[in-house]
Write an enzyme that holds these catalytic residues in place. Structure first.
Site, PDB file in Angstrom:
ATOM      1  N   THR A   1      45.651  82.378  15.969  1.00 32.70           N
ATOM      2  CA  THR A   1      45.882  80.936  16.068  1.00 32.70           C
ATOM      3  C   THR A   1      46.910  80.530  15.029  1.00 32.70           C
ATOM      4  O   THR A   1      46.811  80.909  13.859  1.00 32.70           O
ATOM      5  CB  THR A   1      44.587  80.131  15.867  1.00 32.70           C
ATOM      6  OG1 THR A   1      43.671  80.458  16.921  1.00 32.70           O
ATOM      7  CG2 THR A   1      44.868  78.634  15.927  1.00 32.70           C
TER       8      THR A   1
ATOM      9  N   PHE B   1      48.633  77.658  12.868  1.00 33.06           N
ATOM     10  CA  PHE B   1      48.386  76.342  12.281  1.00 33.06           C
ATOM     11  C   PHE B   1      49.672  75.828  11.648  1.00 33.06           C
ATOM     12  O   PHE B   1      50.415  76.589  11.024  1.00 33.06           O
ATOM     13  CB  PHE B   1      47.316  76.423  11.191  1.00 33.06           C
ATOM     14  CG  PHE B   1      45.926  76.707  11.697  1.00 33.06           C
ATOM     15  CD1 PHE B   1      44.991  75.691  11.810  1.00 33.06           C
ATOM     16  CD2 PHE B   1      45.546  78.000  12.036  1.00 33.06           C
ATOM     17  CE1 PHE B   1      43.706  75.954  12.257  1.00 33.06           C
ATOM     18  CE2 PHE B   1      44.267  78.271  12.490  1.00 33.06           C
ATOM     19  CZ  PHE B   1      43.347  77.242  12.606  1.00 33.06           C
TER      20      PHE B   1
END
Length: 280
Positions: free
Chosen positions: A178, A180
């Site tokens: 992921t 960010f």
């Protein structure tokens, strides 16, 4: 006076032990103070108000794609993207101490995490239970004392809430990451590190005009391009683009100027150092 990094607060969405907290712990060198908020919007508000110096928002997952709620916020806030953190999402199956796999009938986690672990869930015939976030499911399990319930979260969540990890790396695919974005009230200081530049723009609803606008970026490496519906106008769209390059570079600056001339709306979200490694 410059605030020492150790005194900085980095905001994230979720509970301690979430992947957002892992991103926050790695967002600013030396910063160790993090604070969780219930929603992405509250993370942005905390940074805007000065309650937190920085914030982190997830913008895309390598398996699930874009996280639209965060992406939409980037065009609405006056905050700047000052960097990025890429977190390795390594899901763990955890239960109360002393509980074995044969006792589990249900498994709780955030819906995307459940979707990423379908092979194990189907293999055992467990009932998936959607929760607000991964670490929150671990926290609730520790408080509830339910022996037939397991949670899917990070190994850090298991440690924080006193749970026993039954299996590690249970995600269906190993390339689960992921990304960010780090938010701040001010633009990042210039650096020689490899950069990304992120922008959002809209064009007139005229045949061929979108292609003409994108042609201003020819010769540059676009690492992401995506359209999103505008919230203020039906059947009108915003284009989100990530460019590999620094906005101060003359070639990138000339391309951005071309987009700004053609677009009916445009905003440079940030020009910031690329993540150099994966954390977590």
């Amino acid at each position: 006076m410059t605030t020492p990094a150790s005194d900085l607060t980095v905001a994230y969405q979720g509970n301690p032990g979430s992947y957002g907290e892992i991103a926050a712990l790695n967002a600013v060198p030396g910063a160790t103070t993090t604070r969780g908020y219930p929603t992405f919007h509250e993370v942005a508000q905390a940074v805007e108000s000065g309650e937190a110096e920085y914030g982190v928002l997830p913008v895309e997952n390598s398996l699930m794609g874009a996280i639209h709620q965060s992406i939409d916020l980037l065009s609405e806030t006056d905050l700047h993207v000052t960097g990025e953190v890429v977190v390795r999402v390594a899901h763990c199956l955890m239960a109360l101490p002393g509980v074995g796999l044969n006792e589990i009938k249900r498994v709780a986690s955030q819906q995307p995490a459940l979707d990423q672990c379908t092979v194990l869930i189907r293999k055992h015939g467990w009932q998936p239970v959607a929760a607000h976030d991964t670490a929150g499911s671990a926290k609730n399990l520790a408080a509830s004392g339910e022996r037939d319930l397991a949670a899917i979260a990070s190994s850090r969540a298991a440690e924080l809430y006193g749970l026993n990890v039954l299996e590690r790396n249970i995600e269906d695919e190993p390339f689960n990451f992921t990304r960010f974005m780090i938010l701040h009230r001010h633009e990042p200081a210039p650096s020689d590190a490899p950069h990304k530049t992120s922008l959002v723009f809209a064009v007139r609803h005229t045949p061929g005009f979108l292609v003409e606008t994108l042609n201003e970026l020819r010769g540059l490496n676009l690492s992401r391009i995506e359209s999103r519906p505008r919230r203020d106008r039906a059947w009108s769209y915003l284009m989100y683009v990530d460019i590999e390059g620094d906005a101060r570079d003359p070639r990138v600056a000339q391309a951005l100027a071309g987009v700004l001339r053609k677009a009916s709306y445009a905003k440079i979200i940030g020009s910031y150092p690329m993540a150099s490694e994966t954390v977590g």
